[in-house]
Design a protein around this motif. Structure first.
Motif, PDB file in Angstrom:
ATOM      1  N   ALA A  28       0.833  -1.205   0.000  1.00 65.84           N
ATOM      2  CA  ALA A  28       0.000   0.000   0.000  1.00 65.84           C
ATOM      3  C   ALA A  28       0.870   1.259   0.000  1.00 65.84           C
ATOM      4  CB  ALA A  28      -0.931  -0.004   1.205  1.00 65.84           C
ATOM      5  N   ALA A  29       1.940   1.243   0.765  1.00 67.72           N
ATOM      6  CA  ALA A  29       2.829   2.397   0.827  1.00 67.72           C
ATOM      7  C   ALA A  29       3.600   2.589  -0.474  1.00 67.72           C
ATOM      8  CB  ALA A  29       3.803   2.238   1.993  1.00 67.72           C
ATOM      9  N   LEU A  30       3.944   1.504  -1.133  1.00 64.01           N
ATOM     10  CA  LEU A  30       4.748   1.583  -2.354  1.00 64.01           C
ATOM     11  C   LEU A  30       3.947   1.951  -3.591  1.00 64.01           C
ATOM     12  CD1 LEU A  30       7.121  -1.471  -1.812  1.00 64.01           C
ATOM     13  CD2 LEU A  30       7.704   0.959  -1.683  1.00 64.01           C
ATOM     14  N   VAL A  31       2.634   1.944  -3.497  1.00 62.34           N
ATOM     15  CA  VAL A  31       1.788   2.281  -4.645  1.00 62.34           C
ATOM     16  C   VAL A  31       2.139   3.667  -5.175  1.00 62.34           C
ATOM     17  CG1 VAL A  31      -0.582   2.952  -5.233  1.00 62.34           C
ATOM     18  CG2 VAL A  31      -0.144   0.781  -4.131  1.00 62.34           C
TER      19      VAL A  31
END
Length: 79
Positions: A28-31
């Protein structure tokens, strides 16, 4: 986290379970970020401080981001 010689980013997930929760949060953070050259490694079923120490010893010379989901207070406090 970034190895300039190899143009690689390393993220290590340490978990006393499967590491799936940390992986989901990480995804989710790397999206929102480009992540070419990113290498994610999961260390599953880490249930002792000794095992945790062994993993950290292996990572000592590697600049890496460590993400963890640990339920056991002793190991969590250690990290």
């Amino acid at each position: 986290m970034f190895d300039q010689n190899q143009n690689k980013y390393f993220i290590h997930i340490i978990s006393d379970g499967t590491g799936e929760t940390a992986m989901s949060v990480l995804r989710a953070a790397l999206v929102h970020h480009e992540h070419s050259g990113l290498h994610i490694l999961r260390h599953k079923n880490v249930r002792t401080v000794e095992r945790c120490l062994a993993i950290l010893d292996d990572l000592e010379n590697q600049k890496a981001l460590i993400v963890y989901t640990i339920v056991q207070p002793l190991i969590r406090d250690f990290l």
